[in-house]
Each structure stands twice: as structure tokens, then as C-alpha cells.
Scaffold this motif. Structure first.
Motif, mmCIF file in Angstrom:
data_model
loop_
_atom_site.group_PDB
_atom_site.id
_atom_site.type_symbol
_atom_site.label_atom_id
_atom_site.label_comp_id
_atom_site.label_asym_id
_atom_site.label_seq_id
_atom_site.Cartn_x
_atom_site.Cartn_y
_atom_site.Cartn_z
ATOM 1 N N LEU A 114 0.825 -1.209 0.000
ATOM 2 C CA LEU A 114 0.000 0.000 0.000
ATOM 3 C C LEU A 114 0.858 1.256 0.000
ATOM 4 O O LEU A 114 0.578 2.210 -0.731
ATOM 5 C CB LEU A 114 -0.934 -0.005 1.217
ATOM 6 N N SER A 115 1.911 1.258 0.819
ATOM 7 C CA SER A 115 2.794 2.426 0.881
ATOM 8 C C SER A 115 4.084 2.039 1.592
ATOM 9 O O SER A 115 4.168 0.986 2.227
ATOM 10 C CB SER A 115 2.116 3.591 1.616
ATOM 11 N N ILE A 116 5.092 2.903 1.455
ATOM 12 C CA ILE A 116 6.364 2.741 2.157
ATOM 13 C C ILE A 116 6.451 3.850 3.194
ATOM 14 O O ILE A 116 6.282 5.034 2.872
ATOM 15 C CB ILE A 116 7.561 2.816 1.193
ATOM 16 N N LYS A 117 6.707 3.474 4.437
ATOM 17 C CA LYS A 117 6.711 4.444 5.525
ATOM 18 C C LYS A 117 8.100 4.979 5.851
ATOM 19 O O LYS A 117 8.257 6.150 6.169
ATOM 20 C CB LYS A 117 6.087 3.815 6.782
ATOM 21 N N ASN A 118 9.098 4.125 5.805
ATOM 22 C CA ASN A 118 10.426 4.574 6.227
ATOM 23 C C ASN A 118 11.507 3.724 5.570
ATOM 24 O O ASN A 118 11.557 2.516 5.800
ATOM 25 C CB ASN A 118 10.549 4.477 7.750
ATOM 26 N N PRO A 119 12.371 4.360 4.700
ATOM 27 C CA PRO A 119 12.305 5.752 4.237
ATOM 28 C C PRO A 119 11.352 5.873 3.055
ATOM 29 O O PRO A 119 10.992 4.868 2.442
ATOM 30 C CB PRO A 119 13.745 6.031 3.824
ATOM 31 N N VAL A 120 10.995 7.094 2.707
ATOM 32 C CA VAL A 120 10.081 7.300 1.583
ATOM 33 C C VAL A 120 10.841 7.588 0.289
ATOM 34 O O VAL A 120 10.248 7.556 -0.798
ATOM 35 C CB VAL A 120 9.093 8.444 1.883
ATOM 36 N N GLU A 121 12.150 7.876 0.384
ATOM 37 C CA GLU A 121 12.977 8.050 -0.804
ATOM 38 C C GLU A 121 14.440 7.857 -0.438
ATOM 39 O O GLU A 121 14.820 7.923 0.737
ATOM 40 C CB GLU A 121 12.775 9.435 -1.435
#
Length: 310
Positions: A114-121
Motif C-alpha cells: 500500500l505504501s512505504i513508511k520509512n524511508p520514503v525516498e
């Protein structure tokens, strides 16, 4: 039915019922959909062949995932990784976003990111990937058994390895060493497979990672040489001085191959006229020069002196 038998009968039925209930609960639990946070290893993929990162990426990334309980559970047993697509990388500092479009799972599964929390880039520097042949120098501590000797210089095969890595690092490298090798009491030819010491630099790969080290050793042989010519050098042509002997005898020690190669005419035995004048000695030990590692001893006569020619 006795009281004891009725007790065990009812107890067994209760255990079966409890076990069945647990199985039903577990089945319902693993078939249910979950949304959870999970930390997984990160790996960079699809990097252009001519590029290489010059700093490491984070070992783990925290992701929000969704899927059935059994699929999420299987991620742990399958050693799943998160794969970051690096196809957009260029030379220099690159910004690589981490989201559900750039990151995927390394295993076939219905679990969704669903998403990446840490790190985002990631801000990751890239350099050109180059390869270069580098000479390998052995790090050795060798000795032979008494009565034997090491023959020649140890040989590495191959003598060079290919170093692959970032251009800036590889271009500065001149040679590599093997890990230390210690061998004592050698009596015959020996071959070791030795790892090449890998520099503590990120992104460096060495091919091959090991080299073969050939060490030659053999038994010492003694041989007596007689009638070896000796010369007086540096004497003025009209000095009238000569040595009291024309030939020498001595024992040579070496391997059989080295002994067989020795010829009296190839031995350089001499005394310098200048030594008599500078050292003010009447008796001087001759200088004997032999090819290879052959040694000499038991010289006869041990010293020579000058005599006046008539």
C-alpha cells in the motif's frame, strides 16, 4: 463403564473438540484480510549495466501491506525482499522514491504494497562501473624442513584478478594482496588456494576471488667441485703479481636440478688485487659467485695470497 474410563472418555472428547476449535479459528484467521506494517530487506534491481551505486542502501524498509493472513505469514518463510526499481539511475546523485509503483515484492504473492513508511525516498550517488586487471601480491611466511629448501619464487595463478566497481575507486587501485599464508616444514611442491584480500570499499567485486599459489621445494644435495679456476682482478698489467694457486675446491649445496646446472667454467671465483692493498692483508678469502640459490662451503684453500712472478 467404570468411573475412571468415563473420565478419560469425556476428557478425550473435550481435547478433540478443543483442537478442532483451534483449527477452525486458525483457518478463519489466516483466510481473513489484514492491513499491517512489516519490515523487509531492500534490494536495488534493474540498475543500468554501466552504473553502480557508490554507497550502500538501507538494509530494511518499513512497508504497509495488505493481504490474507496466510499470504503475509508466508512472506516470512519465503525470505521475501522489497525490490526497488533503479532503472532511472544516472551518474551522479539520484533521487529514488519508494512507493507502491517503484517497489515490489520478490516472491509471487497476492499481498499488495500500500505504501512505504520509512524511508520514503533514497538519495543515492551512482558512478560508472568499470573493470580493471590488478596484480596480486602474495603475503607469505614460508620455511622448509631441515635438509630441504624452497626453490625459486612462489607462483600465483592467475597473477592478476579483475576488479569491478565504481570508476573513482577502481582507477586508484594499483595492486592487491592475498590473505596471509603461513607454511612451515615444506619438503615438496605444494599448491594452496588463497583468497584475495578484498578492500574495505563499497561496491568492489573481485574475479576470481581466490588464486592458486604454487610453492616449489626439494631435498638439498651436496656435491664436491675440484679444479675451479680462480682469477686475480684489478692488478696493473705490469705489476708482476699473481695468486699462489690457480684452482680451488669446495662443496656446493642445492637442489639436484641446481647442482646439475653448475659448470666449473660458469663459476666466477676471484680475488681483487685492490683488496690486498686497501685491507693490508696478506691472506684473503676468495669471492665465489654461483648462479641461482646454490651455496658453497668447505673451501680449499681457505685463503690465497700474492706471489711475485719472475
Amino acid at each position: 463403564m467404570s468411573t475412571m474410563k468415563r473420565f478419560f472418555h469425556h476428557f478425550t472428547l473435550r481435547l478433540i473438540a478443543l483442537f478442532s476449535a483451534l483449527l477452525l479459528w486458525f483457518y478463519i484467521a489466516v483466510e481473513r484480510n489484514y492491513e499491517t506494517k512489516l519490515s523487509l530487506p531492500l534490494r536495488l534491481v534493474n540498475i543500468p549495466d554501466h552504473l553502480i551505486p557508490t554507497t550502500p542502501i538501507p538494509h530494511f524498509v518499513t512497508a504497509i501491506i495488505s493481504g490474507k493472513g496466510k499470504e503475509i505469514l508466508l512472506l516470512h518463510f519465503a525470505s521475501a525482499e522489497l525490490l526497488l526499481n533503479g532503472e532511472s539511475a544516472v551518474i551522479g546523485l539520484c533521487r529514488l522514491p519508494l512507493n507502491n509503483r517503484t517497489v515490489s515484492l520478490s516472491v509471487q504473492t497476492d499481498v499488495r504494497i500500500l505504501s512505504i513508511k520509512n524511508p520514503v525516498e533514497l538519495l543515492l550517488p551512482f558512478d560508472a562501473k568499470i573493470s580493471k586487471p590488478i596484480r596480486v601480491i602474495p603475503s607469505l611466511t614460508l620455511s622448509s624442513k631441515r635438509g630441504y629448501t624452497l626453490i625459486g619464487t612462489p607462483i600465483l595463478v592467475p597473477e592478476t584478478v579483475t576488479v569491478i566497481g565504481p570508476r573513482r575507486l577502481v582507477a586508484e587501485m594499483s595492486d592487491l594482496q592475498t590473505l596471509p599464508v603461513q607454511a612451515t616444514g615444506l619438503t615438496h611442491d605444494t599448491t594452496f588456494s588463497v583468497p584475495v584480500r578484498i578492500p574495505d570499499l563499497f561496491g568492489i567485486e573481485i574475479m576470481p576471488a581466490r588464486v592458486n599459489l604454487h610453492i616449489a621445494a626439494g631435498a638439498l644435495v651436496k656435491h664436491r667441485l675440484d679444479n675451479v679456476p680462480i682469477r686475480l682482478i684489478d692488478a696493473p698489467p705490469d705489476s708482476g703479481w699473481a695468486l699462489n694457486v690457480n684452482t680451488l675446491s669446495f662443496t656446493i649445496v642445492g637442489t639436484q636440478e641446481e647442482i646439475d646446472a653448475v659448470r666449473p667454467e660458469r663459476i666466477n671465483a676471484y680475488v681483487s688485487y685492490t683488496r690486498f692493498r686497501i685491507e693490508q692483508q696478506t691472506e684473503i678469502e676468495p669471492t665465489i659467485s654461483l648462479l641461482g640459490n646454490v651455496e658453497w662451503s668447505n673451501l680449499e684453500p681457505k685463503t690465497v695470497h700474492l706471489v711475485k712472478q719472475h
